[in-house]
Design an enzyme around this catalytic site. Structure first.
Site, mmCIF file in Angstrom:
data_model
loop_
_atom_site.group_PDB
_atom_site.id
_atom_site.type_symbol
_atom_site.label_atom_id
_atom_site.label_comp_id
_atom_site.label_asym_id
_atom_site.label_seq_id
_atom_site.Cartn_x
_atom_site.Cartn_y
_atom_site.Cartn_z
ATOM 1 N N GLU A 122 -2.746 -7.341 8.044
ATOM 2 C CA GLU A 122 -1.432 -7.214 8.665
ATOM 3 C C GLU A 122 -1.390 -7.952 10.007
ATOM 4 O O GLU A 122 -2.425 -8.260 10.611
ATOM 5 C CB GLU A 122 -1.125 -5.726 8.871
ATOM 6 C CG GLU A 122 0.289 -5.406 9.328
ATOM 7 C CD GLU A 122 1.367 -5.898 8.374
ATOM 8 O OE1 GLU A 122 1.423 -7.130 8.137
ATOM 9 O OE2 GLU A 122 2.164 -5.074 7.892
ATOM 10 N N HIS A 141 0.827 -1.210 0.000
ATOM 11 C CA HIS A 141 0.000 0.000 0.000
ATOM 12 C C HIS A 141 0.864 1.264 0.000
ATOM 13 O O HIS A 141 2.041 1.247 0.365
ATOM 14 C CB HIS A 141 -0.936 -0.004 1.213
ATOM 15 C CG HIS A 141 -0.224 0.050 2.537
ATOM 16 N ND1 HIS A 141 0.362 1.191 3.049
ATOM 17 C CD2 HIS A 141 0.005 -0.918 3.469
ATOM 18 C CE1 HIS A 141 0.900 0.938 4.223
ATOM 19 N NE2 HIS A 141 0.708 -0.343 4.503
#
Length: 293
Positions: free
Chosen positions: A167, A93
């Site tokens: 994550e 990202h």
């Protein structure tokens, strides 16, 4: 082109290299631009200034030394035969608010894509404009989700959010600045930074668990129909995806790094075995570079 010999004079460029020793042949291999066949050329210089070139046809093998025929070279990520070989592009990202503030992010959804991060996502989109992807997979966590939505803007193919791409969960460290975490929990923070495979809270080892999550993600991705797949996610799970594909243990977690907007590419054969083609490509972050592979 068959075997034979013909006289030829050395080209002017030959004098920019060390002079050949008369009587000694210099073999080399070249692929014909017209036929695609591999030929062996043996050049034998002489004292007269003329050279003898012998040409021999070779078996039609890959110049790479059959690098793509790697069955059995790695461990299968699926333990199942795939319907086709696949190419997987992994993207981290763009810059998030907690990246910019040097905070521990983990699985928190409070860290959002910044203006800079959105521009990085646009650069990723432009860099991949020549690529045709069948599916995009993304973490549902905000910073990765926003990056994926920018990259996938205007496409009709499915955008799929997988919890297995989230994550690692870092408990009460999440949201703390790295400086505060180091000051308030020095032993725990040092373990996280220097020995993450053995970092644990209440008996839970986030990085070791991440390896299992990565294997689950690989299976979900690779068993999806399509040959060219895009994945947008976070650095820690990216490290786990790369390491599990290469057969590396959690102790190698920090041996891999991927920048914001960085891209990695794997090819995966029908046995589910992965070959790393590119790691942390970032040329598009600093130029108008586009990829086509």
């Amino acid at each position: 082109m068959g075997s034979g010999s013909l006289p030829t004079r050395p080209s002017p460029s030959a004098f920019s290299r060390p002079l050949p020793i008369p009587g000694r042949a210099r073999p080399t291999r070249l692929r014909s631009l017209t036929t695609g066949k591999l030929r062996a050329f043996s050049i034998k210089p002489s004292h007269s200034g003329l050279s003898e070139v012998s040409v021999q046809s070779l078996p039609d093998t890959e110049v790479t030394g059959a690098a793509y025929s790697f069955t059995g070279a790695t461990t299968s990520l699926t333990n199942k035969i795939l319907t086709s070989s696949k190419k997987i592009t992994l993207v981290r990202h763009g810059l998030s608010s907690w990246n910019a503030e040097s905070r521990v992010q983990g699985s928190s959804n409070l860290s959002v894509l910044t203006e800079t991060g959105a521009k990085q996502a646009e650069k990723c989109r432009d860099a991949l404009a020549n690529m045709k992807f069948d599916v995009c997979f993304s973490s549902p966590i905000s910073r990765a989700k926003s990056t994926a939505e920018i990259i996938w803007q205007g496409k009709e193919e499915p955008l799929v959010f997988l919890d297995s791409l989230k994550e690692a969960h870092l408990f009460f460290l999440e949201g703390m600045t790295n400086a505060d975490a180091k000051e308030q929990y020095p032993e725990l923070y040092t373990k996280w930074r220097e020995d993450p495979a053995h970092f644990h809270v209440n008996g839970i080892y986030p990085i070791r668990e991440l390896w299992g999550t990565a294997r689950q993600a690989w299976e979900q991705i690779l068993l999806t129909p399509g040959e060219n797949l895009l994945v947008v996610t976070h650095k820690s799970i990216l490290r786990a995806l790369i390491c599990t594909a290469l057969g590396l243990p959690p102790e190698r977690f920090r041996a891999i790094d991927v920048n914001n907007g960085g891209m990695c590419v794997f090819t995966v054969n029908r046995q589910g075995e992965a070959m790393l083609q590119a790691l942390n490509m970032t040329a598009h972050m600093y130029s108008d570079h586009t990829y086509q592979y």
